[in-house]
Design a protein around this motif. Structure first.
Motif, short mmCIF file in Angstrom:
data_model
loop_
_atom_site.label_atom_id
_atom_site.label_comp_id
_atom_site.label_asym_id
_atom_site.label_seq_id
_atom_site.Cartn_x
_atom_site.Cartn_y
_atom_site.Cartn_z
N ALA A 110 5.46 48.44 49.06
CA ALA A 110 5.45 47.85 47.72
C ALA A 110 5.29 46.35 47.80
CB ALA A 110 6.76 48.19 47.03
N ILE A 111 4.86 45.77 46.64
CA ILE A 111 4.88 44.31 46.56
C ILE A 111 6.27 44.00 46.04
CG2 ILE A 111 3.81 42.26 45.59
CD1 ILE A 111 1.69 44.06 44.33
N ILE A 112 7.08 43.32 46.80
CA ILE A 112 8.41 42.94 46.30
C ILE A 112 8.29 41.55 45.71
CG2 ILE A 112 10.84 42.64 46.85
CD1 ILE A 112 10.48 44.65 49.08
N LYS A 113 8.45 41.52 44.37
CA LYS A 113 8.28 40.24 43.69
C LYS A 113 9.58 39.46 43.75
CE LYS A 113 4.85 42.24 40.74
NZ LYS A 113 4.82 43.31 39.76
#
Lengths: 359, 80
Positions: B73-76
């Motif tokens: 995932a893209i962890i923002k």
């Protein structure tokens, strides 16, 4: 059969490589979808199991038992992405447990009075009613969001009105950013549990309830639902296990596929625009409802309410099964495809950002 | 680079083997398992424990498998 000599009920199906592979695939897609849209892949899994001959009650029970560990894994992942409102999840979960208790009583009464065919008819009818109503609403909303090109989600007018209701106890939910009365969250949680015990998919009330009534974003709503699903699934599974209704073999095969699927689905939510989550949710809900409609004549015929030729019944059954499988496949393709596209876009924008920093 | 890949590969193989062999056992003893898990009463813990055990072992396998095949995932994170 060897199984019968050990006193195994005739309610439990014989597993062969074909139905095992089918369950594995259904589990994977169910997990993918539930990681993506929050509410259970169970709406895919219950009908999926029923389509290979598992009675409705056992399908619901075995499903519930696979759901709580899967929800636990999914909730943990989404909590790490900062998407879970734990307070909301726990309050909804406690209300949902009460709903589950009432729902299981109803299921048991129906099984006792009308047997498996009655139970199958009840589960399918509930599926059709809930999926058609909620699916249409979610789908319309997704289409409107996509048309307006507004990627930012805003609370509905209903949610804003609900947030202005001031009946104590009022609770502040930080992921929604508003104070909401307990007397609003309680009925949504209760109905989520009631539906979960009936068709093993509470999320169809819980997720839209949190989005459209409480004003959560679809990312927070779908993530918080996983907390509810975990607590509710655990309590429900204990009750089903006491009644000896869980076919643990089915539970574990589904778990094998769905634990992988749920993690891919959860990761995919971080790559896509919110309307896509709603679009997939609505699309799948409506097609599964359609597939269940075709299964109803068979149950009506088993209950001697209508009479249909065997050939007609089997044609309906096959068509229902085909629609289900194609829906699953389409849902899975949309999720995986949008993830790949989102990932490529993300890489491109981060590369551009990197170049700008270097400049 | 190669060392890092090996570091990720070893737990993947360990959890994968454990998960696969657990599944194999289930299908070798499926009748016994079904018999005990559907007796109700105190035996109700059987299906629940199995569900927990498999979600832990197979879940761990999946957690190592997915980054390995490029699913992350893209962890923002908030910029400070």
């Amino acid at each position: 059969m060897e199984g019968n000599s050990m006193g195994i009920l005739s309610n439990f199906i014989t597993l062969d490589p074909t139905n095992m592979l089918f369950l594995l695939f259904v589990g994977f897609v169910g997990g993918l979808v539930s990681g993506f849209i929050g509410s259970g892949g169970a709406f895919v899994l219950t009908p999926g199991m029923m389509s290979i001959g598992v009675p409705g009650t056992i399908a619901v029970a075995s499903n519930m038992c696979h759901k709580f560990p899967k929800a636990m894994v999914g909730a943990y992942k989404r909590w790490k992405y900062g998407q879970v409102d734990i307070k909301l999840g726990l309050i909804m979960a406690i209300s949902a447990i009460l709903g589950v208790q009432v729902g299981i009583q109803i299921q048991e009464a129906i099984l006792k009075t009308w047997g498996n065919a009655g139970s199958n008819l009840y589960v399918s009818t509930m599926f059709i009613i809930v999926l058609t109503i909620v699916g249409t609403y979610v789908f319309k909303d997704a289409v409107n969001m996509a048309k307006s090109k507004n990627t930012k989600e805003e609370s509905t007018a209903l949610a804003k009105r609900i947030q202005s209701i001031n009946i104590p106890p009022m609770i502040y939910f930080d992921k929604i950013g508003a104070k909401i009365s307990f007397w609003v969250t309680f009925p949504i949680g209760f109905c989520t549990g009631l539906l979960a015990a009936t068709i093993a998919v509470g999320g169809f009330i819980g997720v839209p309830g949190m989005i459209y009534i409480l004003g959560a974003t679809s990312t927070v709503g779908t993530a918080t639902e996983l907390v509810i699903a975990f607590v509710m699934g655990l309590v429900g599974s204990v009750k089903w296990a006491m009644n000896g209704m869980i076919d643990i073999r089915l539970t574990l095969i589904i778990l094998a596929g769905s634990l992988i699927g749920v993690q891919i689905g959860a990761a995919a939510t971080t790559f896509v625009k919110p309307y896509l989550i709603k679009f997939v949710m609505g699309f799948i809900m409506l097609l599964v409802a359609g597939s269940r409609i075709l299964a109803v004549p068979q149950y009506l015929s088993e209950l001697n309410i209508i009479h249909l030729e065997k050939q007609a019944l089997s044609a309906l059954d096959q068509t229902s099964f085909m629609i289900m499988s194609l829906t699953l496949l389409a849902g899975a393709i949309i999720i995986v495809f949008s993830m790949v596209r989102g990932k490529r876009e993300f890489r491109r924008t981060s590369a551009i950002a990197q170049v700008k920093i270097n400049d | 680079m190669k060392k890092e890949n090996n570091k990720k590969l070893i737990p993947l193989i360990i959890w994968g083997t454990l998960s696969l062999s657990s599944y194999l056992m289930i299908f070798l003893f499926q009748n016994e398992l079904l018999f005990y898990s559907t007796r109700g009463g105190i035996f109700s813990v059987v299906p629940l424990l199995f569900a927990f055990y498999f979600s832990f072992v197979h879940g761990a396998f999946a957690s190592y498998l997915l980054p390995f095949i490029g699913v992350e995932a893209i962890i923002k994170k908030e910029a400070h």
